[in-house]
Every structure is written in structure tokens, then in C-alpha cells.
Design a protein around this motif. Structure first.
Motif, mmCIF file in Angstrom:
data_model
loop_
_atom_site.group_PDB
_atom_site.id
_atom_site.type_symbol
_atom_site.label_atom_id
_atom_site.label_comp_id
_atom_site.label_asym_id
_atom_site.label_seq_id
_atom_site.Cartn_x
_atom_site.Cartn_y
_atom_site.Cartn_z
ATOM 1 N N MET A 147 0.820 -1.189 0.000
ATOM 2 C CA MET A 147 0.000 0.000 0.000
ATOM 3 C C MET A 147 0.867 1.257 0.000
ATOM 4 O O MET A 147 0.583 2.199 -0.700
ATOM 5 N N TYR A 148 1.913 1.254 0.796
ATOM 6 C CA TYR A 148 2.791 2.419 0.892
ATOM 7 C C TYR A 148 3.349 2.801 -0.476
ATOM 8 O O TYR A 148 3.372 3.971 -0.840
ATOM 9 N N GLU A 149 3.796 1.788 -1.243
ATOM 10 C CA GLU A 149 4.366 2.053 -2.559
ATOM 11 C C GLU A 149 3.366 2.738 -3.475
ATOM 12 O O GLU A 149 3.711 3.679 -4.189
ATOM 13 N N SER A 150 2.130 2.281 -3.485
ATOM 14 C CA SER A 150 1.139 2.878 -4.383
ATOM 15 C C SER A 150 0.824 4.313 -3.987
ATOM 16 O O SER A 150 0.615 5.172 -4.849
ATOM 17 N N ILE A 151 0.809 4.595 -2.702
ATOM 18 C CA ILE A 151 0.547 5.970 -2.250
ATOM 19 C C ILE A 151 1.700 6.883 -2.649
ATOM 20 O O ILE A 151 1.489 7.957 -3.215
ATOM 21 N N VAL A 152 2.911 6.447 -2.400
ATOM 22 C CA VAL A 152 4.077 7.257 -2.744
ATOM 23 C C VAL A 152 4.136 7.503 -4.248
ATOM 24 O O VAL A 152 4.378 8.615 -4.716
ATOM 25 N N HIS A 190 10.780 0.949 -20.249
ATOM 26 C CA HIS A 190 11.573 0.743 -21.463
ATOM 27 C C HIS A 190 13.023 1.194 -21.381
ATOM 28 O O HIS A 190 13.826 0.790 -22.217
ATOM 29 N N VAL A 191 13.371 2.031 -20.429
ATOM 30 C CA VAL A 191 14.736 2.556 -20.388
ATOM 31 C C VAL A 191 15.484 2.024 -19.174
ATOM 32 O O VAL A 191 16.460 1.300 -19.316
ATOM 33 N N SER A 192 15.041 2.417 -17.995
ATOM 34 C CA SER A 192 15.733 2.014 -16.765
ATOM 35 C C SER A 192 14.730 1.920 -15.622
ATOM 36 O O SER A 192 14.200 2.944 -15.186
ATOM 37 N N PRO A 193 14.491 0.715 -15.132
ATOM 38 C CA PRO A 193 13.565 0.582 -14.007
ATOM 39 C C PRO A 193 13.994 1.413 -12.798
ATOM 40 O O PRO A 193 13.157 1.997 -12.122
ATOM 41 N N LEU A 194 15.285 1.495 -12.554
ATOM 42 C CA LEU A 194 15.770 2.270 -11.411
ATOM 43 C C LEU A 194 15.452 3.755 -11.567
ATOM 44 O O LEU A 194 14.924 4.387 -10.653
ATOM 45 N N VAL A 195 15.738 4.309 -12.727
ATOM 46 C CA VAL A 195 15.468 5.733 -12.965
ATOM 47 C C VAL A 195 13.970 5.999 -12.899
ATOM 48 O O VAL A 195 13.524 6.986 -12.314
ATOM 49 N N GLY A 196 13.166 5.114 -13.479
ATOM 50 C CA GLY A 196 11.715 5.273 -13.428
ATOM 51 C C GLY A 196 11.188 5.257 -12.011
ATOM 52 O O GLY A 196 10.348 6.070 -11.639
ATOM 53 N N ARG A 197 11.705 4.319 -11.194
ATOM 54 C CA ARG A 197 11.276 4.263 -9.798
ATOM 55 C C ARG A 197 11.674 5.525 -9.048
ATOM 56 O O ARG A 197 10.917 6.034 -8.229
ATOM 57 N N GLY A 218 12.794 7.984 -4.614
ATOM 58 C CA GLY A 218 13.662 7.135 -3.812
ATOM 59 C C GLY A 218 13.094 6.744 -2.462
ATOM 60 O O GLY A 218 13.793 6.164 -1.644
ATOM 61 N N LEU A 219 11.831 7.040 -2.217
ATOM 62 C CA LEU A 219 11.230 6.736 -0.918
ATOM 63 C C LEU A 219 10.787 5.284 -0.794
ATOM 64 O O LEU A 219 10.519 4.815 0.302
ATOM 65 N N THR A 220 10.693 4.580 -1.898
ATOM 66 C CA THR A 220 10.316 3.171 -1.883
ATOM 67 C C THR A 220 11.034 2.461 -3.025
ATOM 68 O O THR A 220 11.311 3.049 -4.049
ATOM 69 N N ARG A 221 11.330 1.204 -2.821
ATOM 70 C CA ARG A 221 12.025 0.431 -3.853
ATOM 71 C C ARG A 221 11.072 -0.418 -4.681
ATOM 72 O O ARG A 221 11.380 -0.791 -5.786
ATOM 73 N N GLY A 222 9.939 -0.763 -4.109
ATOM 74 C CA GLY A 222 9.049 -1.709 -4.753
ATOM 75 C C GLY A 222 8.016 -1.057 -5.652
ATOM 76 O O GLY A 222 7.780 0.135 -5.611
ATOM 77 N N ARG A 223 7.444 -1.899 -6.478
ATOM 78 C CA ARG A 223 6.295 -1.500 -7.283
ATOM 79 C C ARG A 223 5.054 -1.884 -6.499
ATOM 80 O O ARG A 223 5.053 -2.860 -5.769
#
Length: 78
Positions: free
Chosen positions: A1-6, A55-62, A68-73
Motif C-alpha cells: 500500500m505504501y508504494e502505491s501511495i508514494v 523501457h529505459v531504466s527501471p531504477l530511474v523510473g522508480r 527514492g522513498l520506496t524500492r518496490g512497485r
């Protein structure tokens, strides 16, 4: 839930900040125009961030989506 809110709140914050920055120096009517610009900028930012993530970089997109407040999708269950 936290990830979706962030991941929802960060693009909105970025959209508001970018819309306010775009307003500086422009003679825009208050109210509705500001809201429209905010929504358009937010939606554009979110779409670009999702495309980068996919399509480019999952890290940059996240980082773009969650600052940078959460790592997960977000994971949605039934």
C-alpha cells in the motif's frame, strides 16, 4: 500500500511544482487555468516516468515516481 501511495503522490507534487514554475513570467488567469496546467503537467510527468521505468531504466523510473522513498512497485490484490 505504501508504494502505491508514494507513487501517486510524488508525481502530483512534481506536477504542482513544475506548473508553478511554468506560471512564473506568464500571464495566466487564476483558478481553472492553474488546475488544468497542473493536471496536464502531472499526467505528462507520470507518463514519461512510466515509459522510462518500462523501457529505459527501471531504477530511474522508480526514482522519478517515488523520489527514492520506496524500492518496490505496488502490488494490488483481490
Amino acid at each position: 500500500m505504501y508504494e502505491s501511495i508514494v507513487r501517486t503522490v510524488v508525481p502530483v507534487i512534481v506536477g504542482v511544482l513544475l506548473a508553478q514554475a511554468a506560471r512564473i513570467g506568464l500571464d495566466l488567469p487564476e483558478g481553472a487555468m492553474t488546475e488544468i496546467v497542473t493536471v496536464v503537467v502531472t499526467a505528462t510527468y507520470y507518463a514519461v516516468a512510466r515509459l522510462v521505468e518500462e523501457h529505459v531504466s527501471p531504477l530511474v523510473g522508480r526514482l522519478m515516481l517515488s523520489a527514492g522513498l520506496t524500492r518496490g512497485r505496488p502490488v494490488y490484490g483481490p
